[in-house]
Scaffold this motif. Structure first.
Motif, short mmCIF file in Angstrom:
data_model
loop_
_atom_site.label_atom_id
_atom_site.label_comp_id
_atom_site.label_asym_id
_atom_site.label_seq_id
_atom_site.Cartn_x
_atom_site.Cartn_y
_atom_site.Cartn_z
N LYS A 156 -6.06 -1.38 -12.66
CA LYS A 156 -5.38 -1.11 -11.39
C LYS A 156 -5.14 -2.42 -10.64
O LYS A 156 -6.04 -3.23 -10.50
CB LYS A 156 -6.21 -0.15 -10.54
N TYR A 158 -3.55 -4.00 -7.01
CA TYR A 158 -3.01 -3.76 -5.67
C TYR A 158 -3.18 -5.01 -4.82
O TYR A 158 -4.11 -5.79 -5.00
CB TYR A 158 -3.65 -2.55 -5.00
N TYR A 160 -2.40 -6.68 -0.63
CA TYR A 160 -2.31 -6.30 0.78
C TYR A 160 -2.22 -7.57 1.62
O TYR A 160 -2.50 -8.69 1.15
CB TYR A 160 -3.52 -5.47 1.21
N MET A 179 -7.31 0.46 -2.18
CA MET A 179 -5.86 0.46 -2.25
C MET A 179 -5.30 1.02 -0.93
O MET A 179 -5.61 2.15 -0.56
CB MET A 179 -5.37 1.30 -3.42
N GLU A 183 2.24 1.50 1.93
CA GLU A 183 2.75 0.61 0.90
C GLU A 183 3.66 -0.48 1.45
O GLU A 183 3.88 -1.49 0.81
CB GLU A 183 3.51 1.42 -0.16
N GLU A 345 2.07 -8.30 -6.72
CA GLU A 345 1.58 -7.32 -7.69
C GLU A 345 2.35 -7.42 -9.00
O GLU A 345 1.77 -7.29 -10.09
CB GLU A 345 1.71 -5.91 -7.10
#
Length: 356
Positions: A156, A158, A160, A179, A183, A345
């Motif tokens: 996974k 992610y 930010y 996560m 978005e 990402e």
């Protein structure tokens, strides 16, 4: 030396070959990917991923609104990739006249000066040409596909926002992260969102721009992925991170903070959690000797302020060979950081896939 829209920027990886083509104001931009044979992807999910990078009606985004519809030309039958995959995005909202006054007067901190020096009249200066952040859209096509493939393997990815200008939010360095639900402006700490937005709005109101910091986490990495030296996980991620025009710095784990720590504090002590070996801390960002140690891979990148600002700036006239003033026209992001999150990402997915 001529430089046209048909030329490619090529990433030759261990498992992948990725070619990106087009320019900011060309008819189209696109990507070719070799190395996906037999893999599958959900293009409805890819649309959602692409929407995160796309310009939108916010205080921080450019008003150049493009649909960024992914048009598949070959290599995908709707279920499985076969042979060379190629996809394009049509540019439909260019305003090339906004760049008429930058043909011979380079915009500060853009590629205009060095591109003119190297390519001369062969350089398409409109919107930055091939040096534009617009080329991160096809990068997101490749990375968005690979992110899905990795997720099927239990990996996974992610990212930010941890900082906008001087406003700092929560970081992986502060402890456990998750996560984000939002978005489009992903944070670990929603309480700082208003302050971050005000930082952007204040910059825009002063005809200026602001940068930020994006952090990225990779969970589910198998132990031993990667190689030593030139093909280390850090090397490959960094190589791809600096393909993103706005990135000016990168650090893994505790990064530069390690330089002021003693080894007794910086070392990540091992312990058994059942049958699994873990580390009590993660100052090294899940990587030892260029290989994954099974802990989350963590890194952060510095995103510079958008160099296209509306204030009058000093530059030069390269034909008349004299100092001049320049006021940049056009539509530009007051802060590129939020739209750069999915791009980080994407490059991470490309790098991780190549390291497995």
């Amino acid at each position: 030396m001529k430089f046209n829209d048909k030329q490619f920027s090529v990433y030759n990886g261990n498992k992948l070959k990725i070619e990106i083509f087009g320019a900011s104001h060309a008819e189209e931009i696109g990507v070719k990917v070799n190395g996906l044979d037999g893999k599958s992807a959900d293009f409805e999910k890819l649309k959602g991923f692409m929407a995160r990078r796309r310009a939108n009606v916010t205080a921080y985004s450019t008003k150049r609104l493009e649909a960024d519809e992914v048009i598949i030309e070959k290599g995908f039958d709707g279920k499985v990739f076969n042979g060379e995959f190629k996809a394009v995005i049509k540019n439909t909202n260019q305003r090339s006249k906004d760049y008429d006054n930058t043909v011979k007067t380079p915009r500060p901190s853009h590629a205009d000066f060095v591109a003119w020096s190297k390519y001369g009249d062969g350089f398409d200066h409109r919107g930055g040409g091939k040096f534009s952040g617009r080329l991160t859209a096809p990068m997101c096509i490749a990375g968005g596909i690979l992110k899905q493939i990795l997720q099927e393997k239990g990996i996974k990815i992610y990212a930010y926002i941890s900082q906008i200008g001087k406003i700092k939010g929560k970081s992986y360095r502060d402890g456990e992260v998750f996560m984000p639900k939002d978005e489009f402006f992903p944070l670990q700490d929603e309480s700082v969102k208003d302050a971050m937005m005000k930082e952007i709005e204040d910059a825009a109101a002063n005809l200026d721009s602001v940068g930020g910091v994006i952090e990225c986490v990779v969970e589910g990495m198998p132990v031993g992925a990667g190689e030593y030296m030139f093909d280390s996980i850090e090397s490959i991620i960094s190589h791809l991170a600096f393909a993103v025009p706005a990135v000016k710095g990168i650090e893994f784990g505790s990064g530069f903070e390690l330089s002021s720590m003693r080894g007794s504090a910086a070392n990540d002590a091992f312990y058994y959690d059942g049958e699994t070996v873990k580390t009590k801390t993660n100052h090294n960002g899940g990587i030892n000797g260029g290989l994954s140690n099974g802990m989350p891979i963590t890194f952060r990148v510095a995103i510079k302020p958008t160099p296209s600002i509306s204030q009058e700036q000093d530059t030069v006239d390269m034909v008349a060979k004299k100092n001049v003033k320049l006021k940049i026209e056009g539509r530009h992001d007051a802060c590129i950081t939020p739209r750069a999150v999915p791009v980080i990402e994407a490059i991470t997915a490309i790098a991780i896939y190549d390291c497995l």
